[in-house]
Design a protein around this motif. Structure first.
Motif, PDB file in Angstrom:
ATOM      1  N   GLN A  15       0.888  -1.199  -0.042  1.00 14.74           N
ATOM      2  CA  GLN A  15       0.107   0.213  -0.071  1.00 14.74           C
ATOM      3  C   GLN A  15       0.945   1.225  -0.124  1.00 14.74           C
ATOM      4  O   GLN A  15       0.273   2.259  -0.046  1.00 14.74           O
ATOM      5  CB  GLN A  15      -1.021   0.067   1.365  1.00 14.74           C
ATOM      6  N   VAL A  16       2.242   1.149   0.235  1.00 17.74           N
ATOM      7  CA  VAL A  16       2.994   2.382  -0.014  1.00 17.74           C
ATOM      8  C   VAL A  16       2.985   3.054  -1.377  1.00 17.74           C
ATOM      9  O   VAL A  16       2.588   2.496  -2.515  1.00 17.74           O
ATOM     10  CB  VAL A  16       4.521   1.919   0.338  1.00 17.74           C
ATOM     11  N   SER A  17       3.037   4.300  -1.136  1.00 18.46           N
ATOM     12  CA  SER A  17       3.128   5.383  -2.560  1.00 18.46           C
ATOM     13  C   SER A  17       3.926   4.613  -3.697  1.00 18.46           C
ATOM     14  O   SER A  17       3.622   4.864  -4.681  1.00 18.46           O
ATOM     15  CB  SER A  17       3.482   6.568  -2.020  1.00 18.46           C
ATOM     16  N   ALA A  18       5.186   4.374  -3.306  1.00 18.89           N
ATOM     17  CA  ALA A  18       6.060   3.979  -4.298  1.00 18.89           C
ATOM     18  C   ALA A  18       5.429   2.816  -5.236  1.00 18.89           C
ATOM     19  O   ALA A  18       5.859   2.557  -6.707  1.00 18.89           O
ATOM     20  CB  ALA A  18       7.316   3.607  -3.720  1.00 18.89           C
ATOM     21  N   PHE A  19       4.665   1.937  -4.484  1.00 16.57           N
ATOM     22  CA  PHE A  19       4.209   0.920  -5.543  1.00 16.57           C
ATOM     23  C   PHE A  19       2.684   1.159  -6.070  1.00 16.57           C
ATOM     24  O   PHE A  19       2.228   0.287  -6.653  1.00 16.57           O
ATOM     25  CB  PHE A  19       4.024  -0.370  -4.574  1.00 16.57           C
ATOM     26  N   GLU A  20       2.156   2.304  -5.775  1.00 19.83           N
ATOM     27  CA  GLU A  20       0.927   2.647  -6.431  1.00 19.83           C
ATOM     28  C   GLU A  20       0.558   2.319  -7.847  1.00 19.83           C
ATOM     29  O   GLU A  20      -0.467   1.940  -8.266  1.00 19.83           O
ATOM     30  CB  GLU A  20       0.232   4.232  -5.900  1.00 19.83           C
ATOM     31  N   PRO A 189      17.187  14.047   7.251  1.00 17.32           N
ATOM     32  CA  PRO A 189      16.098  12.912   7.881  1.00 17.32           C
ATOM     33  C   PRO A 189      16.691  11.819   8.624  1.00 17.32           C
ATOM     34  O   PRO A 189      17.353  11.182   8.044  1.00 17.32           O
ATOM     35  CB  PRO A 189      15.216  12.663   6.583  1.00 17.32           C
ATOM     36  N   VAL A 190      16.449  11.794  10.071  1.00 16.56           N
ATOM     37  CA  VAL A 190      16.935  10.860  10.714  1.00 16.56           C
ATOM     38  C   VAL A 190      15.863  10.134  11.557  1.00 16.56           C
ATOM     39  O   VAL A 190      16.325   9.310  12.416  1.00 16.56           O
ATOM     40  CB  VAL A 190      18.135  11.320  11.675  1.00 16.56           C
ATOM     41  N   SER A 191      14.613  10.264  11.389  1.00 17.52           N
ATOM     42  CA  SER A 191      13.745   9.938  12.539  1.00 17.52           C
ATOM     43  C   SER A 191      12.856   8.932  12.106  1.00 17.52           C
ATOM     44  O   SER A 191      11.714   8.744  12.328  1.00 17.52           O
ATOM     45  CB  SER A 191      13.029  11.217  12.769  1.00 17.52           C
ATOM     46  N   GLY A 192      13.178   7.944  11.208  1.00 17.35           N
ATOM     47  CA  GLY A 192      12.344   6.663  10.905  1.00 17.35           C
ATOM     48  C   GLY A 192      12.269   6.248   9.405  1.00 17.35           C
ATOM     49  O   GLY A 192      13.044   6.978   8.533  1.00 17.35           O
ATOM     50  N   GLY A 193      11.569   5.382   8.998  1.00 18.54           N
ATOM     51  CA  GLY A 193      11.503   4.931   7.803  1.00 18.54           C
ATOM     52  C   GLY A 193      12.583   4.320   6.999  1.00 18.54           C
ATOM     53  O   GLY A 193      13.551   3.909   7.776  1.00 18.54           O
ATOM     54  N   PHE A 222       8.852   7.802  13.356  1.00 18.63           N
ATOM     55  CA  PHE A 222       7.956   6.745  12.807  1.00 18.63           C
ATOM     56  C   PHE A 222       8.423   5.612  12.223  1.00 18.63           C
ATOM     57  O   PHE A 222       9.630   5.517  11.727  1.00 18.63           O
ATOM     58  CB  PHE A 222       7.233   7.704  11.452  1.00 18.63           C
ATOM     59  N   VAL A 223       7.652   4.591  12.119  1.00 19.15           N
ATOM     60  CA  VAL A 223       8.035   3.215  11.661  1.00 19.15           C
ATOM     61  C   VAL A 223       6.574   2.718  11.010  1.00 19.15           C
ATOM     62  O   VAL A 223       5.725   2.857  11.427  1.00 19.15           O
ATOM     63  CB  VAL A 223       8.545   2.325  12.692  1.00 19.15           C
ATOM     64  N   HIS A 224       6.774   1.795  10.204  1.00 20.93           N
ATOM     65  CA  HIS A 224       5.865   0.984   9.393  1.00 20.93           C
ATOM     66  C   HIS A 224       5.909  -0.520   9.732  1.00 20.93           C
ATOM     67  O   HIS A 224       7.048  -1.124   9.924  1.00 20.93           O
ATOM     68  CB  HIS A 224       5.807   1.057   7.932  1.00 20.93           C
ATOM     69  N   PRO A 225       4.821  -0.994  10.176  1.00 24.64           N
ATOM     70  CA  PRO A 225       4.892  -2.616  10.199  1.00 24.64           C
ATOM     71  C   PRO A 225       5.506  -3.471   9.538  1.00 24.64           C
ATOM     72  O   PRO A 225       6.469  -4.378   9.822  1.00 24.64           O
ATOM     73  CB  PRO A 225       3.270  -2.998  10.432  1.00 24.64           C
ATOM     74  N   TRP A 226       5.472  -3.164   8.021  1.00 20.76           N
ATOM     75  CA  TRP A 226       6.315  -3.805   7.275  1.00 20.76           C
ATOM     76  C   TRP A 226       7.650  -3.751   7.055  1.00 20.76           C
ATOM     77  O   TRP A 226       8.277  -4.630   6.740  1.00 20.76           O
ATOM     78  CB  TRP A 226       5.815  -3.555   5.721  1.00 20.76           C
ATOM     79  N   SER A 242      12.826   2.682  -6.018  1.00 20.27           N
ATOM     80  CA  SER A 242      11.709   1.953  -4.917  1.00 20.27           C
ATOM     81  C   SER A 242      12.238   0.778  -4.321  1.00 20.27           C
ATOM     82  O   SER A 242      11.902   0.628  -3.122  1.00 20.27           O
ATOM     83  CB  SER A 242      10.570   1.940  -5.736  1.00 20.27           C
ATOM     84  N   TYR A 243      12.832  -0.022  -5.104  1.00 16.29           N
ATOM     85  CA  TYR A 243      13.312  -1.115  -4.420  1.00 16.29           C
ATOM     86  C   TYR A 243      14.407  -0.993  -3.451  1.00 16.29           C
ATOM     87  O   TYR A 243      14.249  -1.533  -2.487  1.00 16.29           O
ATOM     88  CB  TYR A 243      13.924  -2.139  -5.621  1.00 16.29           C
ATOM     89  N   PHE A 244      15.062   0.013  -3.722  1.00 15.37           N
ATOM     90  CA  PHE A 244      16.295   0.208  -2.755  1.00 15.37           C
ATOM     91  C   PHE A 244      15.784   0.812  -1.362  1.00 15.37           C
ATOM     92  O   PHE A 244      16.165   0.530  -0.575  1.00 15.37           O
ATOM     93  CB  PHE A 244      17.220   1.261  -3.259  1.00 15.37           C
ATOM     94  N   ARG A 245      14.867   1.797  -1.548  1.00 14.29           N
ATOM     95  CA  ARG A 245      14.277   2.588  -0.464  1.00 14.29           C
ATOM     96  C   ARG A 245      13.157   1.375   0.550  1.00 14.29           C
ATOM     97  O   ARG A 245      13.299   1.527   1.613  1.00 14.29           O
ATOM     98  CB  ARG A 245      13.116   3.631  -1.088  1.00 14.29           C
ATOM     99  N   HIS A 246      12.590   0.629  -0.327  1.00 17.08           N
ATOM    100  CA  HIS A 246      11.649  -0.118   0.482  1.00 17.08           C
ATOM    101  C   HIS A 246      12.231  -1.568   0.998  1.00 17.08           C
ATOM    102  O   HIS A 246      11.806  -1.913   2.304  1.00 17.08           O
ATOM    103  CB  HIS A 246      10.644  -0.770  -0.526  1.00 17.08           C
ATOM    104  N   TYR A 247      13.238  -2.150   0.472  1.00 15.54           N
ATOM    105  CA  TYR A 247      13.820  -3.508   1.086  1.00 15.54           C
ATOM    106  C   TYR A 247      15.103  -3.208   1.577  1.00 15.54           C
ATOM    107  O   TYR A 247      15.537  -4.460   2.315  1.00 15.54           O
ATOM    108  CB  TYR A 247      13.792  -4.566  -0.278  1.00 15.54           C
ATOM    109  N   THR A 248      15.722  -2.192   1.687  1.00 16.82           N
ATOM    110  CA  THR A 248      17.247  -2.037   2.534  1.00 16.82           C
ATOM    111  C   THR A 248      16.954  -2.538   3.903  1.00 16.82           C
ATOM    112  O   THR A 248      16.183  -1.925   4.360  1.00 16.82           O
ATOM    113  CB  THR A 248      17.666  -0.799   2.100  1.00 16.82           C
TER     114      THR A 248
END
Length: 281
Positions: A15-20, A189-193, A222-226, A242-248
């Motif tokens: 459901q993340v925006s990168a995969f919309e 940016p140092v606070s999550g995600g 902030f953090v996401h459950p995934w 998007s692959y780098f941002r999401h799966y690293t």
């Protein structure tokens, strides 16, 4: 020790925006959901560390997993709104935004039996072109937002926005921007995600400690459950970025999150319906 604000964006991996562009709302039901399981992992970690947080729940997820939302409340956490469809605000009309937000707020209030007073925009999509969203949030009865990221980014950001809590000009709403550290005259940016996963933990800890100790301010994390789920399905067709941002470093997030809970103190975002809490101890 300063008490910082811990937030969880309750949405599923697809459901993340990168995969919309690949998925979209119409295809969500085709993917195996992991949001309930992953959110419970976070709830267990918070319980073990005696920490309470604010959970920004996607209305779509709450509608399908009301027992998860009730569990969040029963564990003493705050439920807030993260939209219904997770659509970027600057890509929808004012009427579409109003209907989406009203729908999500109503679902969450029906489940919890409590007023939902906090809002977080999907992918921090309150930008200069969508500041009109505050008009609608105030109209719908929200007391605060945590939707501004004061950085440069290809999808979001107001780089010169205040870095710490402020009252939105012309509104009664308070804004709790996502926290940044200052380095070489720029907001980092140092606070999550993804930043929490990409940067080494020692750097994150140093930067967040600097906000507390040198600026005497709480930070919003902030953090996401995934992000605690290294076994989630990989999305075919995602761009390299998007692959780098999401799966690293998905496999490192749970341990880092446990370290974070040990190294800092946290509370939910404050609102008037709750007993006032001191920002320092």
């Amino acid at each position: 020790m300063i008490q910082n604000y811990l937030t969880v964006d309750v949405e599923d991996y697809y459901q993340v925006s990168a995969f919309e562009p690949l998925v979209g709302l119409a295809k969500w039901v085709r993917y195996p959901s992991r949001v309930a399981k992953n959110t419970r992992i976070i709830l267990e970690a918070l319980d073990q560390h005696h920490v309470k947080a604010t959970f920004f729940v996607l209305g779509w997820a709450g509608e399908r997993y009301p027992e998860l939302v009730r569990g969040i409340v029963e564990n003493g956490h705050q439920v807030a709104c993260h939209s219904y469809q997770h659509r970027l605000i600057y890509n929808v009309s004012r009427q579409e935004f109003r209907e989406d937000t009203k729908r999500a707020k109503g679902i969450l209030e029906q489940i919890t039996g409590k007023a939902v007073l906090g809002y977080r925009a999907p992918s921090y999509s309150i930008t200069r072109q969508s500041l009109w969203a505050y008009d609608i949030l105030e109209e719908l009865g929200f007391e605060y937002s945590s939707s501004i990221f004061p950085i440069y980014h290809d999808r979001y950001g107001i780089p010169d926005a205040p870095r710490f809590t402020y009252k939105v000009p012309g509104h009664a709403i308070m804004e709790y921007p996502i926290s940044t550290a200052r380095y070489l005259g720029r907001n980092v940016p140092v606070s999550g995600g993804g930043y929490f996963r990409i940067f080494p933990y020692w750097f994150t800890k140093m930067a967040l400690s600097k906000i507390n100790k040198h600026e005497n301010q709480p930070f919003v994390f902030f953090v996401h459950p995934w992000e605690l789920d290294p076994k989630q399905p990989r999305m075919k067709g995602a761009s390299p970025l998007s692959y780098f941002r999401h799966y690293t470093n998905l496999g490192k997030t749970k341990e880092r999150f446990e370290n974070l809970l040990n190294d800092f103190r946290f509370i939910p975002l404050p609102c008037s319906s709750e007993k006032p809490q001191n920002s320092t101890n």
